[in-house]
Design an enzyme around this catalytic site. Structure first.
Site, PDB file in Angstrom:
ATOM      1  N   THR A   1      -1.627   5.455   2.561  1.00 36.79           N
ATOM      2  CA  THR A   1      -2.852   4.640   2.577  1.00 36.79           C
ATOM      3  C   THR A   1      -2.877   3.727   3.797  1.00 36.79           C
ATOM      4  OG1 THR A   1      -2.835   4.640   0.153  1.00 36.79           O
ATOM      5  CG2 THR A   1      -4.256   3.042   1.227  1.00 36.79           C
TER       6      THR A   1
ATOM      7  N   LEU B   1       0.868  -1.186   0.000  1.00 37.80           N
ATOM      8  CA  LEU B   1       0.000   0.000   0.000  1.00 37.80           C
ATOM      9  C   LEU B   1       0.899   1.229   0.000  1.00 37.80           C
ATOM     10  CD1 LEU B   1      -2.608  -0.980   2.777  1.00 37.80           C
ATOM     11  CD2 LEU B   1      -2.957  -1.069   0.292  1.00 37.80           C
ATOM     12  N   ASP B   2       0.433   2.312  -0.613  1.00 38.93           N
ATOM     13  CA  ASP B   2       1.165   3.575  -0.550  1.00 38.93           C
ATOM     14  C   ASP B   2       1.386   3.951   0.920  1.00 38.93           C
ATOM     15  OD1 ASP B   2       1.179   3.885  -3.277  1.00 38.93           O
ATOM     16  OD2 ASP B   2      -0.495   5.290  -3.346  1.00 38.93           O
ATOM     17  N   LYS B   3       2.426   4.701   1.156  1.00 39.53           N
ATOM     18  CA  LYS B   3       2.777   5.111   2.521  1.00 39.53           C
ATOM     19  C   LYS B   3       1.592   5.753   3.250  1.00 39.53           C
ATOM     20  CE  LYS B   3       6.192   7.857   5.058  1.00 39.53           C
ATOM     21  NZ  LYS B   3       7.437   8.639   4.957  1.00 39.53           N
TER      22      LYS B   3
END
Length: 235
Positions: free
Chosen positions: A58, A54-56
């Protein structure tokens, strides 16, 4: 503040762990961060492997495998698009969507930004509106593929950027913008309602090695709860 990996676990069996990833921590190694999920996971139990990322910024469901066979089983399902991933996002504007689909290829530029491009990789996301507020919408996002920044770019294409997602056209949201008769204390600078882009990996469904379905949901973290509550209270 140190994060305790054990406190993040929302599902566990002999093959897999699912955690509710907090916002503002990288999934994999990051030069700017001492902590990352991969490091915390391996300190907790040697051999744990992230099945996706997951993106940082998110938050939400992140799947880890306990052994190579479990990892391979999950990888095949991700590759064949058999993992059902459901995200929630707060976006700008009043969006009345029912199975609104964006099917546009995405390309990663050298600066790390992602754009729609015929040279890119096939990417498809379906969107459903969950709740309409005054000037914002809570949206369910169903990515069929798993490209970098996919949901964020597809929402920006629909002129519905995610709140606080400055990279893709989103704006900061302040309580003064949604609450009537808002008064800020003297000598105080107003802070945004959420300090990262408002995207949460809400649930994950896949099959274990025996073919049994596993479906797990992750509660919103505090910042997302506060944002949605304020929008709800000031409709």
């Amino acid at each position: 503040m140190k994060i305790k990996f054990k406190d993040l676990i929302i599902f566990e069996n002999d093959e897999y762990l699912i955690i509710n990833k907090p916002p503002m921590i990288s999934s994999l190694e990051d030069r700017n961060d001492f902590y990352n999920i991969q490091k915390l996971a391996q300190e907790y139990e040697a051999g744990l492997m992230l099945c996706h990322r997951l993106d940082k910024e998110t938050s939400g469901c992140l799947l880890l495998a306990k052994n190579e066979d479990a990892y391979r089983n999950a990888s095949i399902q991700f590759e064949k698009r058999r993992v059902l991933k459901v995200y929630h996002a707060v976006v700008e504007g009043l969006q009345e969507w029912e199975a609104k689909t964006v099917d546009l290829p995405l390309q990663v530029l050298s600066n790390g930004k992602v754009v729609t491009s015929s040279k890119g990789k096939a990417s498809k996301t379906t969107f459903n509106s969950l709740k309409l507020y005054k000037k914002h919408t809570l949206v369910e996002c169903l990515p069929e593929s798993g490209r970098m920044h996919q949901i964020r770019v597809h929402l920006a294409f629909l002129n519905a950027p995610i709140v606080n997602d400055e990279t893709y056209g989103g704006s900061f949201l302040y309580l003064s913008q949604v609450k009537r008769n808002f008064n800020l204390k003297r000598d105080t600078e107003e802070q945004p309602l959420i300090k990262r882009f408002a995207l949460h990996a809400n649930s994950l469904a896949f099959k274990d090695s025996a073919g049994k379905e596993i479906k797990v949901s992750a509660p919103y973290p505090k910042d997302m709860r506060v944002l949605v509550k304020q929008l709800e209270n000031n409709r």
